[in-house]
Design a protein around this motif. Structure first.
Motif, PDB file in Angstrom:
ATOM      1  N   PHE A 114      -3.999  -4.145   1.389  1.00 12.78           N
ATOM      2  CA  PHE A 114      -4.152  -5.349   0.876  1.00 12.78           C
ATOM      3  C   PHE A 114      -3.395  -5.591  -0.566  1.00 12.78           C
ATOM      4  CE2 PHE A 114      -7.765  -5.240   3.658  1.00 12.78           C
ATOM      5  CZ  PHE A 114      -7.428  -5.941   4.775  1.00 12.78           C
ATOM      6  N   LYS A 115      -3.175  -4.675  -1.287  1.00 19.24           N
ATOM      7  CA  LYS A 115      -2.327  -4.884  -2.520  1.00 19.24           C
ATOM      8  C   LYS A 115      -1.615  -3.487  -2.559  1.00 19.24           C
ATOM      9  CE  LYS A 115      -6.315  -7.236  -4.940  1.00 19.24           C
ATOM     10  NZ  LYS A 115      -7.231  -7.125  -5.970  1.00 19.24           N
ATOM     11  N   PRO A 116      -0.499  -3.438  -1.961  1.00 18.98           N
ATOM     12  CA  PRO A 116       0.190  -2.137  -2.116  1.00 18.98           C
ATOM     13  C   PRO A 116       1.042  -1.910  -3.290  1.00 18.98           C
ATOM     14  CG  PRO A 116       1.294  -3.792  -0.472  1.00 18.98           C
ATOM     15  CD  PRO A 116      -0.083  -4.242  -0.948  1.00 18.98           C
ATOM     16  N   GLY A 117       1.248  -2.782  -3.901  1.00 19.10           N
ATOM     17  CA  GLY A 117       2.244  -2.472  -5.041  1.00 19.10           C
ATOM     18  C   GLY A 117       1.306  -2.124  -6.171  1.00 19.10           C
ATOM     19  N   ILE A 118       0.179  -2.592  -6.520  1.00 20.65           N
ATOM     20  CA  ILE A 118      -0.756  -2.007  -7.279  1.00 20.65           C
ATOM     21  C   ILE A 118      -1.078  -0.521  -6.831  1.00 20.65           C
ATOM     22  CG2 ILE A 118      -3.128  -2.113  -8.404  1.00 20.65           C
ATOM     23  CD1 ILE A 118      -2.582  -5.326  -7.900  1.00 20.65           C
ATOM     24  N   THR A 119      -1.389  -0.234  -5.783  1.00 20.76           N
ATOM     25  CA  THR A 119      -1.762   0.888  -5.430  1.00 20.76           C
ATOM     26  C   THR A 119      -0.872   2.142  -5.358  1.00 20.76           C
ATOM     27  OG1 THR A 119      -3.399  -0.279  -3.626  1.00 20.76           O
ATOM     28  CG2 THR A 119      -2.853   2.215  -3.285  1.00 20.76           C
ATOM     29  N   TRP A 120       0.267   1.605  -4.955  1.00 21.98           N
ATOM     30  CA  TRP A 120       1.441   2.682  -5.362  1.00 21.98           C
ATOM     31  C   TRP A 120       1.705   3.017  -6.744  1.00 21.98           C
ATOM     32  CZ3 TRP A 120       2.473   4.998  -0.924  1.00 21.98           C
ATOM     33  CH2 TRP A 120       2.664   4.344  -0.132  1.00 21.98           C
ATOM     34  N   VAL A 121       1.340   1.965  -7.613  1.00 26.38           N
ATOM     35  CA  VAL A 121       1.482   2.276  -9.161  1.00 26.38           C
ATOM     36  C   VAL A 121       0.339   3.333  -9.506  1.00 26.38           C
ATOM     37  CG1 VAL A 121       1.327   1.447 -11.422  1.00 26.38           C
ATOM     38  CG2 VAL A 121       2.737   0.251  -9.729  1.00 26.38           C
ATOM     39  N   THR A 122      -0.721   3.095  -8.859  1.00 25.56           N
ATOM     40  CA  THR A 122      -2.132   4.096  -9.047  1.00 25.56           C
ATOM     41  C   THR A 122      -1.473   5.458  -8.587  1.00 25.56           C
ATOM     42  OG1 THR A 122      -3.610   2.248  -8.908  1.00 25.56           O
ATOM     43  CG2 THR A 122      -4.520   4.400  -8.806  1.00 25.56           C
ATOM     44  N   ILE A 123      -0.977   5.512  -7.385  1.00 22.54           N
ATOM     45  CA  ILE A 123      -0.602   7.011  -6.907  1.00 22.54           C
ATOM     46  C   ILE A 123       0.218   7.667  -7.797  1.00 22.54           C
ATOM     47  CG2 ILE A 123       0.497   7.754  -4.830  1.00 22.54           C
ATOM     48  CD1 ILE A 123      -0.845   5.845  -2.916  1.00 22.54           C
ATOM     49  N   ARG A 124       1.259   6.890  -8.219  1.00 21.18           N
ATOM     50  CA  ARG A 124       2.220   7.243  -9.004  1.00 21.18           C
ATOM     51  C   ARG A 124       1.505   7.977 -10.224  1.00 21.18           C
ATOM     52  NH1 ARG A 124       7.547   7.952 -10.649  1.00 21.18           N
ATOM     53  NH2 ARG A 124       7.829   7.565 -12.931  1.00 21.18           N
ATOM     54  N   GLU A 125       0.734   7.099 -10.818  1.00 24.51           N
ATOM     55  CA  GLU A 125       0.418   7.553 -12.460  1.00 24.51           C
ATOM     56  C   GLU A 125      -1.017   8.238 -12.286  1.00 24.51           C
ATOM     57  OE1 GLU A 125      -0.078   3.661 -14.268  1.00 24.51           O
ATOM     58  OE2 GLU A 125       1.986   3.484 -14.290  1.00 24.51           O
ATOM     59  N   ASN A 126      -1.739   8.376 -11.321  1.00 21.66           N
ATOM     60  CA  ASN A 126      -3.095   8.796 -11.336  1.00 21.66           C
ATOM     61  C   ASN A 126      -3.013   9.909 -10.160  1.00 21.66           C
ATOM     62  OD1 ASN A 126      -5.782   9.578 -11.045  1.00 21.66           O
ATOM     63  ND2 ASN A 126      -6.567   7.727 -11.036  1.00 21.66           N
ATOM     64  N   SER A 127      -2.960  11.152 -10.741  1.00 22.60           N
ATOM     65  CA  SER A 127      -3.057  12.363  -9.696  1.00 22.60           C
ATOM     66  C   SER A 127      -4.293  12.591  -8.940  1.00 22.60           C
ATOM     67  CB  SER A 127      -2.775  13.725 -10.522  1.00 22.60           C
ATOM     68  OG  SER A 127      -4.051  13.695 -11.170  1.00 22.60           O
ATOM     69  N   SER A 128      -5.433  11.958  -9.278  1.00 25.58           N
ATOM     70  CA  SER A 128      -6.417  12.290  -8.365  1.00 25.58           C
ATOM     71  C   SER A 128      -6.418  11.300  -7.322  1.00 25.58           C
ATOM     72  CB  SER A 128      -7.769  11.794  -9.291  1.00 25.58           C
ATOM     73  OG  SER A 128      -7.954  10.405  -9.630  1.00 25.58           O
ATOM     74  N   ALA A 129      -5.677  10.004  -7.569  1.00 24.96           N
ATOM     75  CA  ALA A 129      -5.582   9.076  -6.483  1.00 24.96           C
ATOM     76  C   ALA A 129      -4.705   9.751  -5.333  1.00 24.96           C
ATOM     77  CB  ALA A 129      -4.819   7.867  -6.848  1.00 24.96           C
ATOM     78  N   SER A 130      -3.751  10.439  -5.648  1.00 27.50           N
ATOM     79  CA  SER A 130      -2.814  10.946  -4.602  1.00 27.50           C
ATOM     80  C   SER A 130      -3.515  12.205  -3.981  1.00 27.50           C
ATOM     81  CB  SER A 130      -1.246  11.495  -5.031  1.00 27.50           C
ATOM     82  OG  SER A 130      -1.686  12.355  -6.412  1.00 27.50           O
ATOM     83  N   LEU A 183       2.752   9.520  -0.249  1.00 28.42           N
ATOM     84  CA  LEU A 183       3.880   8.517   0.171  1.00 28.42           C
ATOM     85  C   LEU A 183       3.816   8.530   1.657  1.00 28.42           C
ATOM     86  CD1 LEU A 183       5.741   6.246  -0.590  1.00 28.42           C
ATOM     87  CD2 LEU A 183       7.421   8.230  -0.742  1.00 28.42           C
ATOM     88  N   ALA A 184       3.651   9.544   2.204  1.00 28.12           N
ATOM     89  CA  ALA A 184       3.912   9.704   3.732  1.00 28.12           C
ATOM     90  C   ALA A 184       2.597   9.315   4.410  1.00 28.12           C
ATOM     91  CB  ALA A 184       3.978  11.522   4.142  1.00 28.12           C
ATOM     92  N   VAL A 185       1.468   9.486   3.862  1.00 29.91           N
ATOM     93  CA  VAL A 185       0.096   9.407   4.365  1.00 29.91           C
ATOM     94  C   VAL A 185      -0.098   7.899   4.433  1.00 29.91           C
ATOM     95  CG1 VAL A 185      -2.066   9.721   4.157  1.00 29.91           C
ATOM     96  CG2 VAL A 185      -0.914  11.440   4.084  1.00 29.91           C
ATOM     97  N   TYR A 186       0.157   7.104   3.095  1.00 35.49           N
ATOM     98  CA  TYR A 186      -0.367   5.790   3.080  1.00 35.49           C
ATOM     99  C   TYR A 186       0.743   5.156   3.748  1.00 35.49           C
ATOM    100  CZ  TYR A 186      -4.062   7.317  -0.255  1.00 35.49           C
ATOM    101  OH  TYR A 186      -5.063   7.983  -0.659  1.00 35.49           O
ATOM    102  N   SER A 187       2.026   5.344   3.903  1.00 32.26           N
ATOM    103  CA  SER A 187       2.862   4.479   4.593  1.00 32.26           C
ATOM    104  C   SER A 187       2.588   4.527   5.819  1.00 32.26           C
ATOM    105  CB  SER A 187       4.349   5.094   4.354  1.00 32.26           C
ATOM    106  OG  SER A 187       4.768   5.013   3.068  1.00 32.26           O
ATOM    107  N   ALA A 188       2.103   5.411   6.684  1.00 29.00           N
ATOM    108  CA  ALA A 188       1.603   5.706   7.824  1.00 29.00           C
ATOM    109  C   ALA A 188       0.062   5.154   8.200  1.00 29.00           C
ATOM    110  CB  ALA A 188       1.578   6.965   8.479  1.00 29.00           C
ATOM    111  N   THR A 189      -0.487   4.527   7.317  1.00 29.78           N
ATOM    112  CA  THR A 189      -1.969   3.912   7.431  1.00 29.78           C
ATOM    113  C   THR A 189      -2.088   3.141   8.473  1.00 29.78           C
ATOM    114  OG1 THR A 189      -2.679   4.799   5.096  1.00 29.78           O
ATOM    115  CG2 THR A 189      -3.938   3.112   6.280  1.00 29.78           C
TER     116      THR A 189
END
Length: 197
Positions: A10-26, A109-115
């Motif tokens: 629902f908010k992919p832009g914000i989530t991608w930034v979180t994944i990039r900046e926060n290692s625990s998110a990834s 990136l692979a996992v969340y793109s395939a969600t």
């Protein structure tokens, strides 16, 4: 993990930034794929064994429990393997674009793109061909959108580089998909074909 799942849908832009900046998110990416890959496998098993499907006015068809179990356990592990290989490929290809993502970011990136493709499994519980095709096409489209929006953000590259990088990832993913189809046909020829009741 749940926040990443809803965020990517629902908010992919914000989530991608979180994944990039926060290692625990990834870091949740492995758990994410292990759980989500079970959705199409479990739903497909119950749909083909208990509910059955028909094409047009044809009879309702069912798979035997053993046959369905073999097919859907194999598909579960194949989905996980494809995502892991794709994540490794993203990590390897990132060097071409002077990007240095962590392994977790590449896998995320692979996992969340395939969600969306995993979530289509819920529709498999009601095995109607036209519905599966419609929802499947929408999921493919949204997965491609997630990939093209996520690559520049997670990899930290320009939009132009991201477009080329995402196109390469998409091409590799399609080749892997065709490879899985070939392996499935070969497996059917070796005696692992579906057995109908």
């Amino acid at each position: 993990m749940i926040s990443n799942l809803f965020g990517i849908m629902f908010k992919p832009g914000i989530t991608w930034v979180t994944i990039r900046e926060n290692s625990s998110a990834s870091s949740y990416a492995i758990a994410h794929v292990i759980i989500l890959a079970a959705i199409p496998a479990v739903m497909g098993y119950f749909a083909t064994v208990k509910i059955g499907w028909s094409i047009g006015d044809g009879p309702t068809r069912f798979l035997t429990a053993d046959s369905a179990l073999n097919i859907f356990v194999s598909s579960y592990f194949a989905q996980i393997a494809v995502i892991l290989i794709l994540g490794h490929t993203i990590q390897w290809m990132a060097q071409t674009y002077d990007s240095q993502p962590s392994r977790r970011q590449s896998l995320a990136l692979a996992v969340y793109s395939a969600t969306p493709l995993f979530l289509v499994g819920f529709v498999a519980f009601y095995p109607t061909l036209w519905l599966l095709m419609l929802v499947g096409l929408l999921a493919i489209g949204y997965s491609v959108y997630l990939l093209y929006t996520g690559v520049p953000i997670v990899m930290g590259i320009t939009s132009e580089q991201g477009f080329v990088f995402a196109s390469a990832i998409l091409t590799i993913g399609l080749v892997m998909w065709v490879g899985l189809i070939v392996v499935s046909v070969l497996a059917w020829g070796l005696g692992l074909a579906p057995v109908f009741t």
